[in-house]
Design an enzyme around this catalytic site. Structure first.
Site, PDB file in Angstrom:
ATOM      1  N   LEU A  42       0.821  -1.047   0.153  1.00 10.36           N
ATOM      2  CA  LEU A  42       0.020  -0.067  -0.098  1.00 10.36           C
ATOM      3  C   LEU A  42       0.833   1.168  -0.122  1.00 10.36           C
ATOM      4  O   LEU A  42       0.397   2.079  -0.382  1.00 10.36           O
ATOM      5  CB  LEU A  42      -0.742   0.107   1.188  1.00 10.36           C
ATOM      6  CG  LEU A  42      -1.946  -1.043   0.946  1.00 10.36           C
ATOM      7  CD1 LEU A  42      -2.676  -0.789   2.508  1.00 10.36           C
ATOM      8  CD2 LEU A  42      -2.957  -1.079   0.076  1.00 10.36           C
ATOM      9  N   GLY A  43       1.997   1.299   0.551  1.00  7.97           N
ATOM     10  CA  GLY A  43       2.930   2.469   0.588  1.00  7.97           C
ATOM     11  C   GLY A  43       3.961   2.404   1.739  1.00  7.97           C
ATOM     12  O   GLY A  43       4.265   1.567   2.425  1.00  7.97           O
ATOM     13  N   LYS A  44       4.798   3.395   1.655  1.00  7.67           N
ATOM     14  CA  LYS A  44       5.803   3.522   2.600  1.00  7.67           C
ATOM     15  C   LYS A  44       6.015   5.081   3.078  1.00  7.67           C
ATOM     16  O   LYS A  44       5.592   5.963   2.397  1.00  7.67           O
ATOM     17  CB  LYS A  44       7.200   3.047   1.911  1.00  7.67           C
ATOM     18  CG  LYS A  44       7.796   3.689   0.525  1.00  7.67           C
ATOM     19  CD  LYS A  44       8.832   3.002   0.262  1.00  7.67           C
ATOM     20  CE  LYS A  44       9.379   3.807  -0.937  1.00  7.67           C
ATOM     21  NZ  LYS A  44      10.631   3.132  -1.563  1.00  7.67           N
ATOM     22  N   GLY A  45       6.863   4.940   4.062  1.00 14.44           N
ATOM     23  CA  GLY A  45       6.887   6.382   4.772  1.00 14.44           C
ATOM     24  C   GLY A  45       8.274   6.362   5.929  1.00 14.44           C
ATOM     25  O   GLY A  45       8.949   5.493   5.864  1.00 14.44           O
ATOM     26  N   GLY A  46       8.456   7.666   6.412  1.00 16.74           N
ATOM     27  CA  GLY A  46       9.575   7.611   7.475  1.00 16.74           C
ATOM     28  C   GLY A  46       9.454   6.507   8.359  1.00 16.74           C
ATOM     29  O   GLY A  46      10.468   6.103   9.053  1.00 16.74           O
ATOM     30  N   GLY A  48       8.060   3.346   8.298  1.00 16.05           N
ATOM     31  CA  GLY A  48       7.980   1.918   7.590  1.00 16.05           C
ATOM     32  C   GLY A  48       7.259   1.687   6.507  1.00 16.05           C
ATOM     33  O   GLY A  48       6.980   2.767   5.715  1.00 16.05           O
ATOM     34  N   THR A  50       3.287  -0.139   4.459  1.00 18.40           N
ATOM     35  CA  THR A  50       1.974  -0.460   5.035  1.00 18.40           C
ATOM     36  C   THR A  50       1.624  -1.556   3.858  1.00 18.40           C
ATOM     37  O   THR A  50       1.685  -1.369   2.863  1.00 18.40           O
ATOM     38  CB  THR A  50       0.946   0.691   5.091  1.00 18.40           C
ATOM     39  OG1 THR A  50       1.398   1.784   5.792  1.00 18.40           O
ATOM     40  CG2 THR A  50      -0.352   0.243   5.303  1.00 18.40           C
ATOM     41  N   LYS A  66       0.737  -2.702   9.353  1.00 13.45           N
ATOM     42  CA  LYS A  66       1.904  -1.595   9.291  1.00 13.45           C
ATOM     43  C   LYS A  66       2.969  -2.170   9.867  1.00 13.45           C
ATOM     44  O   LYS A  66       2.905  -2.704  11.059  1.00 13.45           O
ATOM     45  CB  LYS A  66       1.205  -0.176  10.047  1.00 13.45           C
ATOM     46  CG  LYS A  66       0.147   0.496   9.518  1.00 13.45           C
ATOM     47  CD  LYS A  66      -0.147   1.802  10.273  1.00 13.45           C
ATOM     48  CE  LYS A  66      -1.218   2.704   9.455  1.00 13.45           C
ATOM     49  NZ  LYS A  66      -1.470   3.845  10.409  1.00 13.45           N
ATOM     50  N   ASP A 164      -3.623  15.424  12.891  1.00 14.44           N
ATOM     51  CA  ASP A 164      -3.165  15.557  11.092  1.00 14.44           C
ATOM     52  C   ASP A 164      -4.431  15.355  10.646  1.00 14.44           C
ATOM     53  O   ASP A 164      -4.552  14.535   9.682  1.00 14.44           O
ATOM     54  CB  ASP A 164      -2.330  14.447  11.152  1.00 14.44           C
ATOM     55  CG  ASP A 164      -1.677  14.754   9.773  1.00 14.44           C
ATOM     56  OD1 ASP A 164      -1.552  15.784   9.230  1.00 14.44           O
ATOM     57  OD2 ASP A 164      -0.965  13.669   9.195  1.00 14.44           O
TER      58      ASP A 164
END
Length: 519
Positions: A42-46, A48, A50, A66, A164
């Site tokens: 599904l995606g990544k970020g700072g 980790g 998903t 996650k 947020d």
């Protein structure tokens, strides 16, 4: 498909049957914790990554996994990341009882990585909806506020601030159109908080209020600013981030200059107070905003129709009399009362007339008590919702009406006065769009809250007839009675609309016959 859970893998998706990842060569984990099968990235970020997964213990029900793999350096930063990841799990466990917040399914460690598993929301976030459909109508923004303010009231009562809120973190569930509040700050908290020990910058530029940006302090009023900025974005099509970059927070004082068309003064006043730069001048609680909406609905002389016209030069209101019945636990009628309601009529052509009932504004407890027979988990917890006046179709949309607007009739059980069926949500939305185009007035589907309010018609029992229903009152499968009612007739097809008694608002067939779509 099977996903590689190596957080450094560039292309984690692999075909079924693969033992080692095609991209990174790491051995694949087909089933995480002997329960979760990773089927999509599904995606990544700072913080980790998903993944989309299937929960084997729940008949392969889809869920979101996650993985914490923070892209930071230093012991303090990593410890802070772990702390915040665990904090989100605790928050989801605490808040997941609310039907508009994803629930926590699991939290565990495996192979030195932490995992959080939560409910999968099948739908689109509001940014994607905005990009696909353009600027929202005033009525849609108002509906969004009325549906999300009770959610904020709930989380703030749990001493939690989201911090947020923005279009990407609000999803519209595809199955029922319900707005869901997601992402309780893990990725955004981590990407901001772990950067510095001196201060905490949590949130998204443009949507985040001044006090949160300057000192990392957040209050219920901070979330309300973010909700106001989200409403502004959807209503004007202007990204708050762009204004923030150029003007700082000064744009909030004259936000109305970005409107493409003027909006109701009452909604404008509410948005202005939500967007106040100074926290002391802002709403301090979601309850305050809801009370202002309620006061406006009481003082507004002309109701806002749903799904009827929301703006029209003149409304010729007519009246009609009807009888409301109440039954006991066995389904026997114990009381009959005469009522009167106001309505308007819309000529759709080809002999089709659409009658719309004037529904008075008010507040009600949405959902059902935990003690109610046959209650589903998504019917709670109960929460108070304020509803503005609107109009709603007196009957379910008939095949004759649908044919007059759409030019076709997809129904299985044919009959001019039968309700139209075999209609998808997208087709229902298109019906409203074409009806708007045909009449020159604005139509939409009701929100789930509006539908339930209209259905209950100020009753608190399981049905607006009382504690049960019977086939004499509702068209449903009488082989499956509710509560203490006896078995009865099963007609095995739809019936003409309006042949059963209405509720106290004068609406027919709110129980039985066919299901209705909400926005």
């Amino acid at each position: 498909m099977i996903c590689c859970i190596n957080p450094n893998c560039e292309k984690p998706e692999n075909p079924d049957g693969q033992t080692y990842c095609i991209t990174c060569g790491v051995k694949l984990v087909p089933i995480l914790r002997n329960r979760f099968r990773m089927i999509g990235f599904l995606g990544k970020g700072g913080f980790g990554r998903t993944y989309l997964a299937e929960d084997i213990d729940k008949l392969n029900q889809r869920c979101v996994v996650k993985q914490l793999a923070p892209n930071v350096q230093g012991t303090w930063a990593i410890n802070k990341a772990v702390e915040l990841f665990k904090q989100e799990a605790i928050q989801l466990q605490q808040l997941g009882q609310h039907p508009q917040i994803p629930s926590l399914d699991a939290y565990f460690e495996q192979d030195n990585y932490l995992y959080l598993v939560q409910q999968f929301v099948d739908g689109d976030n509001l940014l994607k909806l905005f990009q696909n459909r353009g600027i929202w109508q005033e009525s849609q923004v108002k509906q969004l506020l009325l549906e999300l303010l009770p959610v904020l009231k709930f989380i703030h009562e749990q001493k939690i601030i989201h911090r947020d809120i923005k279009p990407e973190n609000i999803m519209r569930r595809r199955s029922d159109g319900l707005f869901m509040l997601i992402d309780f700050g893990v990725s955004k908290q981590l990407s901001g908080t772990v950067m510095s020990r001196l201060g905490t910058q949590i949130g998204s530029d443009g949507y985040t209020p001044l006090e949160q940006m300057q000192g990392g302090e957040a209050y219920p009023a901070s979330d309300l600013f973010s909700l106001g900025a989200t409403a502004f974005h959807l209503l004007t099509g202007v990204y708050p981030f762009s204004l923030w970059v150029e003007h700082g927070y000064s744009w909030t004082a004259n936000w109305q200059q970005h409107l493409k068309i003027p909006i109701d003064n009452g909604l404008a006043l509410i948005l202005s107070k939500l967007l106040a730069k100074d926290i002391q001048r802002r709403y301090q609680s979601a309850e305050e905003v809801l009370k202002d909406f309620q006061r406006q609905s009481i003082s507004t002389p002309t109701p806002t129709p749903t799904p009827a016209p929301i703006s029209t030069p003149t409304l010729t209101l007519q009246r009609f009399d009807f009888e409301v019945v109440t039954v006991n636990a066995r389904g026997n009628i114990t009381n009959r009362q005469r009522r009167q309601a106001q309505f308007i009529s819309e000529n759709l052509g080809s002999g089709a007339i659409l009658d719309l009932i004037s529904i008075p504004g008010g507040s009600f407890m949405m959902g059902s008590p935990s003690t109610e027979t046959g209650r589903s988990n998504d019917e709670g917890p109960q929460h108070n919702v304020n509803i503005s006046p609107f109009f709603m179709g007196k009957y379910e949309v008939t095949q004759k009406q649908y044919q007059a607007v759409m030019g076709n009739n997809p129904s299985n059980f044919k009959g001019a006065k039968h309700p139209v069926e075999q209609v998808t949500w997208d087709e229902a939305v298109e019906f409203c769009r074409k009806l708007t185009q045909k009449t020159g007035k604005s139509y939409r589907l009701p929100s789930e809250a509006e539908w339930e309010y209209a259905c209950r018609a100020r009753t608190t029992t399981p049905f607006y007839f009382g504690d049960t229903i019977t086939p004499d009152l509702v068209n449903y499968n009488g082989n499956y009675p509710y509560g203490s009612a006896p078995k009865g007739l099963y007609r095995e097809q739809t019936t003409d609309v309006g042949i059963f008694p209405p509720n106290a608002f004068g609406l027919y067939d709110m129980h039985g016959n066919v299901w209705e779509w909400c926005s």
